[in-house]
Scaffold this active site. Structure first.
Site, PDB file in Angstrom:
ATOM      1  N   ASN A   9       1.127  -1.168   0.103  1.00 38.57           N
ATOM      2  CA  ASN A   9      -0.041  -0.088  -0.033  1.00 38.57           C
ATOM      3  C   ASN A   9       0.743   1.195  -0.195  1.00 38.57           C
ATOM      4  OD1 ASN A   9      -1.888   1.939   0.424  1.00 38.57           O
ATOM      5  ND2 ASN A   9      -2.364   1.422   2.588  1.00 38.57           N
ATOM      6  N   GLU A  94      -6.692   4.661   7.894  1.00 34.66           N
ATOM      7  CA  GLU A  94      -6.508   6.212   7.393  1.00 34.66           C
ATOM      8  C   GLU A  94      -7.662   6.891   6.843  1.00 34.66           C
ATOM      9  OE1 GLU A  94      -2.727   5.501   5.450  1.00 34.66           O
ATOM     10  OE2 GLU A  94      -1.987   4.836   7.580  1.00 34.66           O
TER      11      GLU A  94
HETATM   12  P1  13P Z   1       3.339   0.198   7.530  1.00 35.83           P
HETATM   13  O1  13P Z   1       3.688  -1.008   7.010  1.00 35.83           O
HETATM   14  O2  13P Z   1       3.939   1.450   6.933  1.00 35.83           O
HETATM   15  O3  13P Z   1       2.938   0.100   8.999  1.00 35.83           O
HETATM   16  O4  13P Z   1       1.598   0.479   7.014  1.00 35.83           O
HETATM   17  C1  13P Z   1       0.746  -0.414   7.135  1.00 35.83           C
HETATM   18  C2  13P Z   1      -0.496  -0.264   6.171  1.00 35.83           C
HETATM   19  O5  13P Z   1      -1.273   0.754   6.729  1.00 35.83           O
HETATM   20  C3  13P Z   1      -0.809  -0.870   5.049  1.00 35.83           C
HETATM   21  O6  13P Z   1      -1.994  -0.719   4.619  1.00 35.83           O
END
Ligand code: 13P
Length: 249
Positions: A9, A94
């Site tokens: 992502n 998010e």
């Molecule tokens: P990180 O791997 O940067 O912790 O992000 C996880 C995430 O939100 C993937 O959708």
């Protein structure tokens, strides 16, 4: 057997040139079988990436639940479909946190994705406060129940759930493999209750939250974890390739 997925992502990172460079560099180095490697990129460059990838699959990071209309700034399922991507992330924490997405809205988006033959990667997960007050399972049960309400599909292979505890996202503090397995197993159990064991055995469940090249092996060794949804580490070409290889079971 469920085929593992390693989905990057990228969030709001990489220009078109940077993203194309990544795809051209990575695509021919990925395992051809045994794992689905996906990058979920900003909508504005999806078509550019699909055109240049062969092994690597591409996904969107969000999608509006309506087919078209007066929704300024939004991207419709028709537009996403038109880019020829296969996957779409829905309900990322998010989106919930900064854009007030609710389980009800995510439910509508999942139905739309299925209608348009896009494979949803549906995100769920608890906050630190919820974990510390032992509410993780309650939160997951509510999220999964609401998100899957009235959702029907023909092929469970095309449905992906990502367990992403909010406290582990971008913090460098991954869940332990035991915590991740407990949650993913619990989610599979709820899906068994909603659908059937036959169906839930085919739905892929990913873990996300500070996954990196050091912890991926432990995570992938868990029986109910079928891959990773990776933010930060997926932006680095070599790390992404290593993560994909680590998903080969
Ligand atoms: P990180 O791997 O940067 O912790 O992000 C996880 C995430 O939100 C993937 O959708």
């Amino acid at each position: 057997m469920r085929k593992p997925i390693l989905a990057g992502n990228w969030k709001m990172n990489k220009t078109r040139d940077e993203a194309i460079h990544f795809v051209l560099d990575v695509d021919h180095k990925l395992p051809k079988d045994g794992v689905e490697a996906v990058v979920c990129a900003p909508a504005i460059i999806l078509r550019d990436l699909v055109k240049r990838s062969d092994v690597l699959k591409v996904g969107a990071q969000n999608m509006n639940e309506h087919e078209k209309g007066a929704y300024t700034g939004e991207i419709s399922p028709v537009m996403i479909k038109d880019t020829k991507v296969e996957y779409v992330i829905l309900g990322h924490s998010e989106r919930r946190q900064y854009y007030a997405e609710t389980d009800e809205r995510i439910n509508a988006k999942v139905k739309t994705a299925i209608e348009f033959e896009l494979k949803p990667i549906i995100c769920v997960g608890e906050t630190l406060e919820e974990r510390e007050s032992n509410k993780t399972n309650d939160v997951l049960k509510t999220q999964i129940t609401k998100i899957f309400e009235g959702v029907t599909f023909e092929n469970p292979d095309n449905i992906v759930v990502a367990y992403e505890p909010i406290w582990a996202i971008g913090t460098g503090k991954s869940a332990t493999s035991a915590q991740a397995e407990d949650a993913c197993k619990f989610i599979r159990g709820i899906l068994t209750d909603i659908y059937s064991k036959e169906v839930s055995d085919k739905i892929r469940i990913l873990y996300g939250g500070s996954v990196n090249t050091k912890n991926i092996q432990d995570i992938m060794a868990q029986p109910d974890i079928d891959g990773g949804l990776v933010g930060g580490a997926s932006l680095i070409e070599n790390d992404f390739i290593e993560l994909c290889k680590a998903c080969l079971k």
